[in-house]
Scaffold this motif. Structure first.
Motif: not given
Length: 361
Positions: A95-98, A155-157, A171-173
């Protein structure tokens, strides 16, 4: 004890995974009468790593970088954490980070992030910290020196919500964590409100008698109707039910190029449809960059867990889609997991090299 990382609010996740906990317990009790399975949702990534190291957590759902940290710490004791399975999402084992930003911040590219307020998820997160900080550094931005401020939000949320509220500029998730919020906040991501109309074979009028036997795969929401309005988002996500997801795959390429007020007639497996864009928006949280591919997260066992039990747990997860589709759906809904495949430490050697080069391992 089986441990989970905080991809969403811990309280919600604990309730969601309860049926999985019960499934594993019943499955293992067929061979190990009296064995108990409990779940643990870490508030932070390091909590799960510490749980495995101490022996309190037997099996963990680990992000790849978290796995490497756990492997490093437990290897020193001669009980290295063992990877059992790697997850499959969207048909891939990576997968990838955004890198994302608030539309109001005016940030449209990575170089704009310098001097901004930036939110990471956790220092042990691969997509929420490791890869994003490397991406920033490639553009000459050292997060420790070149940002107005930065924080680990847990957390990503939390990162998505904080940027949507305007508390942080960027930011990054993982890609695409915005999917968890589109139903409640449709404007959080780019999307279109679409009017779908069934047409006759000639394409010039609404079809009055739709042969439903030819629409077995079509979404229930538009079966036996001539017109239907629905929102489709231009992000990486799955729609439920699965037949709505199939329709989205067919029409999204057309929606991307259409403007508000425009319509287009397209051929689909659902028949001839007229698509009309009723509304279209860019999204309040915009994606400005994607990282290189990252190995998917894994299910790992503490190093000194009995090898027979570890093998049976692995088999229980591999057989889950066939044995209990309802519980497997929980994993799909919570973690977007479509399946599992076997893995080993060698699958993470490149990531290990990258983390060591960055001074993070």
């Amino acid at each position: 004890m089986i441990g989970f990382v905080p991809s969403q609010q811990a309280e919600t996740l604990k309730d969601d995974i309860k049926p999985l906990e019960e499934y594993l317990e019943l499955t293992l009790q067929e061979k190990y009468p009296g064995i108990k399975v409990e779940s643990f949702v870490a508030v932070k990534y390091m909590g799960l790593i510490a749980g495995i190291k101490s022996g309190k957590v037997d099996i963990g759902f680990l992000a790849p970088f978290s796995y490497l940290l756990s492997h490093r710490d437990t290897q020193k004791k001669g009980e290295a954490t063992r990877p059992l399975l790697r997850t499959v999402r969207f048909g891939k084992t990576s997968y990838r980070s955004q890198i994302i930003a608030s539309k109001k911040s005016g940030i449209t590219k990575i170089s704009d992030i310098k001097g901004s307020l930036f939110a990471f998820t956790d220092p042990a997160s691969t997509s929420g910290f490791l890869y994003p900080q490397i991406t920033l550094l490639s553009e000459g931005i050292d997060y420790r020196l070149d940002l107005k401020n930065y924080a680990m939000l847990g957390s990503h949320d939390n990162v998505i919500q904080a940027i949507y509220r305007g508390d942080w500029d960027a930011g990054a998730t993982f890609e695409d964590a915005r999917k968890n919020f589109v139903k409640d906040f449709p404007d959080i991501a780019p999307g279109s409100k679409v009017k779908i109309t069934f047409l006759s074979e000639e394409g010039d009028e609404v079809q009055k008698n739709i042969p439903t036997d030819n629409l077995n795969w079509c979404p229930e929401e538009i079966k036996k109707t001539y017109e239907k309005e629905n929102i489709f988002w231009d992000i990486l996500m799955r729609y439920t039910p699965s037949n709505l997801d199939e329709l989205a795959k067919e029409i999204n390429p057309f929606l991307k190029t259409m403007e508000k007020g425009k319509n287009k007639i397209v051929e689909t497996k659902c028949g001839k449809l007229k698509l009309e864009i009723l509304d279209k928006w860019e999204g309040e949280v915009i994606q400005i960059a994607l990282t290189t591919p990252i190995p998917n997260d894994i299910i790992a066992a503490r190093g000194n867990l009995d090898s027979k039990i570890a093998k049976d747990i692995k088999e229980a997860f591999l057989n889950l889609p066939q044995k209990n589709e309802e519980i497997f759906k929980i994993l799909k809904d919570v973690y977007s997991i479509e399946g599992f495949e076997e893995t080993s430490h060698k699958d993470f050697l490149e990531l290990e090299r990258l983390a060591e080069k960055s001074g993070l391992l």
